[in-house]
Design a protein around this motif. Structure first.
Motif: not given
Length: 273
Positions: A161-165, A204-208, A221-225, A252-256
């Motif tokens: 679930v994204d951070p906003s719920g 991702s941490p930003s949920a983008y 990787l799928t773009d949700l923007q 925090t970083e763009f790595s996984f």
């Protein structure tokens, strides 16, 4: 450099591992039907005190997650798996399971919490259940539709679930991913980034972005923007020699980090977008 290593930790295979948000507790679940709860000291990279062995499950433990109970600052451990299809809640301070949540009719394959007292569970019974520990029970049941034009679903192998719920994403054994609008109570869309089971799914941490791992050996990787009802741009960002078991973002970083049945764990850095 290996900071901590432990052999023969369980009698069987370890299926899942979770850290508490602060990083002072670690739990593992196995097909020996036990959960082991340990206190970890990051300064010494070693375990402290006695480990707790939990034996309330009667099947393989498939997933674990920690919840912080804000009311009394204690950590709770949620665990689920095969067997009686119950989800157990354990008080980490006392090492005592105090709640067994019933409802699923199939093995529990995935658990996820996004803060607060709420968490979700995904099951082989094709449903996702939302649980609220304040009300001591299930507050919603969703069947993500993976066959367009029907009400049919597929076993839920992974979810988050994204951070906003607001947005639930589920990964399924038929290789589908489903975006579900929690507040609107509706499926937004179903898409297939993989050609086999989608076993891991994380914002991702930003949920983008969404990172999915599948039994087709790929991480996508799928773009949700953009508009979530339109086809979503996806790109294969990593590949293993065998099935992907999990993909986890750096906080925090763009790595996984990904783990695979090819017996490797690999850290991937993505170019800044």
């Amino acid at each position: 450099m290996v900071l901590f290593k432990r052999t023969k930790h369980h009698k069987g295979s370890i299926y899942c591992l979770a850290w508490s948000p602060v990083g002072d507790l670690m739990a593992t679940g196995s097909n020996d039907k036990t959960v082991k709860l340990m206190r970890f000291n990051a300064d010494t990279s070693n375990l402290e005190g006695e480990e707790v062995e939990l034996t309330m499950h009667d099947g393989t433990i498939r997933d674990l997650c920690f919840l912080e109970d804000a009311s009394n600052k204690s950590s709770l451990l949620i665990s689920g798996g095969a067997g009686d299809c119950k989800i157990y809640v354990t008080d980490c301070a006392t090492g005592t399971p105090f709640q067994a949540l019933s409802g699923h009719t199939g093995h529990i394959l995935s658990l996820y919490t996004w803060g607060g007292a709420m968490f979700v569970s995904g099951s082989h019974d094709k449903t996702v259940r939302f649980w609220d520990l304040r009300t001591r029970g299930c507050v919603n049941v969703v069947t993500p539709v993976t066959v367009p034009g029907t009400r049919q679903g597929s076993p839920v192998a992974s979810l988050c679930v994204d951070p906003s719920g607001r947005l639930l994403v589920s990964g399924h054994e038929d290789s589908s991913c489903v975006l579900y609008d929690i507040r609107g109570g509706r499926n937004i869309q179903c898409f297939k980034p993989h050609s086999a089971d989608t076993r891991s799914i994380r914002f991702s941490p930003s949920a983008y972005y969404l990172l999915t791992g599948g039994y087709d050996n790929k991480l996508v990787l799928t773009d949700l923007q953009g508009d979530l009802t339109l086809p979503l741009p996806s790109v294969v960002v990593a590949q293993h020699q065998d099935k992907v078991i999990s993909g986890r973002w750096h906080p925090t970083e763009f790595s996984f980090l990904s783990t695979s049945a090819d017996k490797t764990a690999t850290l991937w850095a993505l170019p800044p977008i």
